[in-house]
Design a protein around this motif. Structure first.
Motif, mmCIF file in Angstrom:
data_model
loop_
_atom_site.group_PDB
_atom_site.id
_atom_site.type_symbol
_atom_site.label_atom_id
_atom_site.label_comp_id
_atom_site.label_asym_id
_atom_site.label_seq_id
_atom_site.Cartn_x
_atom_site.Cartn_y
_atom_site.Cartn_z
ATOM 1 N N LEU A 46 9.936 7.968 -6.628
ATOM 2 C CA LEU A 46 8.826 6.993 -6.405
ATOM 3 C C LEU A 46 7.707 7.172 -7.260
ATOM 4 O O LEU A 46 7.149 6.211 -8.324
ATOM 5 C CB LEU A 46 8.285 6.907 -4.999
ATOM 6 C CG LEU A 46 7.253 6.138 -4.727
ATOM 7 C CD1 LEU A 46 7.584 4.518 -4.989
ATOM 8 C CD2 LEU A 46 6.677 6.127 -3.294
ATOM 9 N N THR A 47 7.159 8.478 -7.537
ATOM 10 C CA THR A 47 6.161 8.722 -8.475
ATOM 11 C C THR A 47 6.482 8.211 -9.970
ATOM 12 O O THR A 47 5.615 8.006 -10.927
ATOM 13 C CB THR A 47 5.447 10.100 -8.475
ATOM 14 O OG1 THR A 47 6.513 10.951 -8.804
ATOM 15 C CG2 THR A 47 5.150 10.260 -7.132
ATOM 16 N N ILE A 48 7.893 8.534 -10.389
ATOM 17 C CA ILE A 48 8.320 8.018 -11.603
ATOM 18 C C ILE A 48 8.141 6.667 -11.890
ATOM 19 O O ILE A 48 7.733 6.223 -13.006
ATOM 20 C CB ILE A 48 9.717 8.680 -11.977
ATOM 21 C CG1 ILE A 48 9.691 10.089 -11.661
ATOM 22 C CG2 ILE A 48 9.945 8.224 -13.266
ATOM 23 C CD1 ILE A 48 8.762 11.128 -12.832
ATOM 24 N N ALA A 49 8.777 6.003 -10.933
ATOM 25 C CA ALA A 49 8.458 4.383 -10.857
ATOM 26 C C ALA A 49 7.176 3.863 -11.119
ATOM 27 O O ALA A 49 7.081 2.864 -11.710
ATOM 28 C CB ALA A 49 9.264 3.963 -9.827
ATOM 29 N N MET A 50 6.193 4.511 -10.308
ATOM 30 C CA MET A 50 4.729 3.944 -10.548
ATOM 31 C C MET A 50 4.204 4.201 -11.630
ATOM 32 O O MET A 50 3.098 3.643 -11.808
ATOM 33 C CB MET A 50 4.228 4.823 -9.212
ATOM 34 C CG MET A 50 4.521 4.307 -7.680
ATOM 35 S SD MET A 50 3.415 5.310 -6.413
ATOM 36 C CE MET A 50 3.294 4.381 -5.341
ATOM 37 N N ARG A 51 4.789 4.918 -12.551
ATOM 38 C CA ARG A 51 4.167 4.969 -14.023
ATOM 39 C C ARG A 51 4.190 3.468 -14.453
ATOM 40 O O ARG A 51 3.329 3.305 -15.567
ATOM 41 C CB ARG A 51 5.069 6.087 -14.801
ATOM 42 C CG ARG A 51 4.786 7.259 -14.506
ATOM 43 C CD ARG A 51 5.613 8.386 -15.459
ATOM 44 N NE ARG A 51 5.583 9.690 -14.931
ATOM 45 C CZ ARG A 51 6.568 10.494 -15.502
ATOM 46 N NH1 ARG A 51 7.462 10.275 -16.344
ATOM 47 N NH2 ARG A 51 6.262 11.713 -15.082
ATOM 48 N N GLU A 52 5.042 2.875 -14.193
ATOM 49 C CA GLU A 52 5.356 1.481 -15.014
ATOM 50 C C GLU A 52 5.183 0.454 -13.885
ATOM 51 O O GLU A 52 4.647 -0.945 -14.217
ATOM 52 C CB GLU A 52 6.572 1.272 -15.591
ATOM 53 C CG GLU A 52 6.926 2.203 -16.652
ATOM 54 C CD GLU A 52 8.112 2.022 -17.138
ATOM 55 O OE1 GLU A 52 8.989 1.051 -17.174
ATOM 56 O OE2 GLU A 52 8.907 3.032 -17.708
ATOM 57 N N LEU A 53 5.104 0.571 -12.762
ATOM 58 C CA LEU A 53 4.954 -0.582 -11.476
ATOM 59 C C LEU A 53 3.643 -0.425 -10.915
ATOM 60 O O LEU A 53 3.058 0.747 -10.729
ATOM 61 C CB LEU A 53 6.260 -0.405 -10.312
ATOM 62 C CG LEU A 53 7.589 -0.687 -10.994
ATOM 63 C CD1 LEU A 53 8.409 -0.474 -9.935
ATOM 64 C CD2 LEU A 53 7.507 -2.105 -11.530
ATOM 65 N N PRO A 54 3.099 -1.512 -10.411
ATOM 66 C CA PRO A 54 1.788 -1.329 -9.476
ATOM 67 C C PRO A 54 2.033 -0.464 -8.291
ATOM 68 O O PRO A 54 3.175 -0.479 -7.893
ATOM 69 C CB PRO A 54 1.709 -2.802 -9.176
ATOM 70 C CG PRO A 54 2.124 -3.588 -10.239
ATOM 71 C CD PRO A 54 3.587 -3.000 -10.702
ATOM 72 N N ALA A 55 1.224 0.258 -7.744
ATOM 73 C CA ALA A 55 1.333 1.165 -6.745
ATOM 74 C C ALA A 55 1.728 0.499 -5.514
ATOM 75 O O ALA A 55 2.687 0.731 -4.812
ATOM 76 C CB ALA A 55 0.049 1.993 -6.621
ATOM 77 N N GLY A 56 1.098 -0.669 -5.144
ATOM 78 C CA GLY A 56 1.385 -1.335 -4.102
ATOM 79 C C GLY A 56 2.828 -1.883 -4.026
ATOM 80 O O GLY A 56 3.489 -1.884 -2.985
#
Length: 105
Positions: A46-56
């Motif tokens: 999830l933290t890897i994906a959040m590098r590119e996606l908005p947190a919410g």
């Protein structure tokens, strides 16, 4: 690529939910260890994906896909209750996640 990683994180979250069900309240060692390991792996992805996606967006999609997955598996594997209203709620979660996917820019 971030969405693929996010789907992987959700799949691992589903595995965590299953493992914790089989852990029977932490009384079975291997399912408990698998559950905790899967939880850590899921959060890492999830933290890897959040590098590119908005947190919410990432968090809602992660929990939504995981929730739908474990709910469906609960129905299939454990005989969890099913009703038309429950299925409508599951469908709403799916529509919301798809909507966030296409609104994310």
């Amino acid at each position: 690529m971030a969405w693929i990683i996010l789907l992987a994180a959700s799949a691992v979250e589903i595995a965590m939910g299953l493992a914790l069900k089989y852990a029977e309240g932490w009384t079975r060692l291997m399912p408990s260890v698998i559950g905790v390991t899967a939880a850590l792996a899921s959060i890492y992805l999830l933290t890897i994906a959040m590098r590119e996606l908005p947190a919410g967006t990432a968090y809602v999609a992660w929990t939504g896909v995981g929730s739908v997955g474990i709910t469906v598996l609960g129905i299939v594997l454990f005989g969890d209750p099913v009703s038309w209203l429950r299925l409508v709620c599951i469908a709403m979660i799916i529509v919301a996640v798809i909507g966030l996917r296409f609104l994310e820019a």
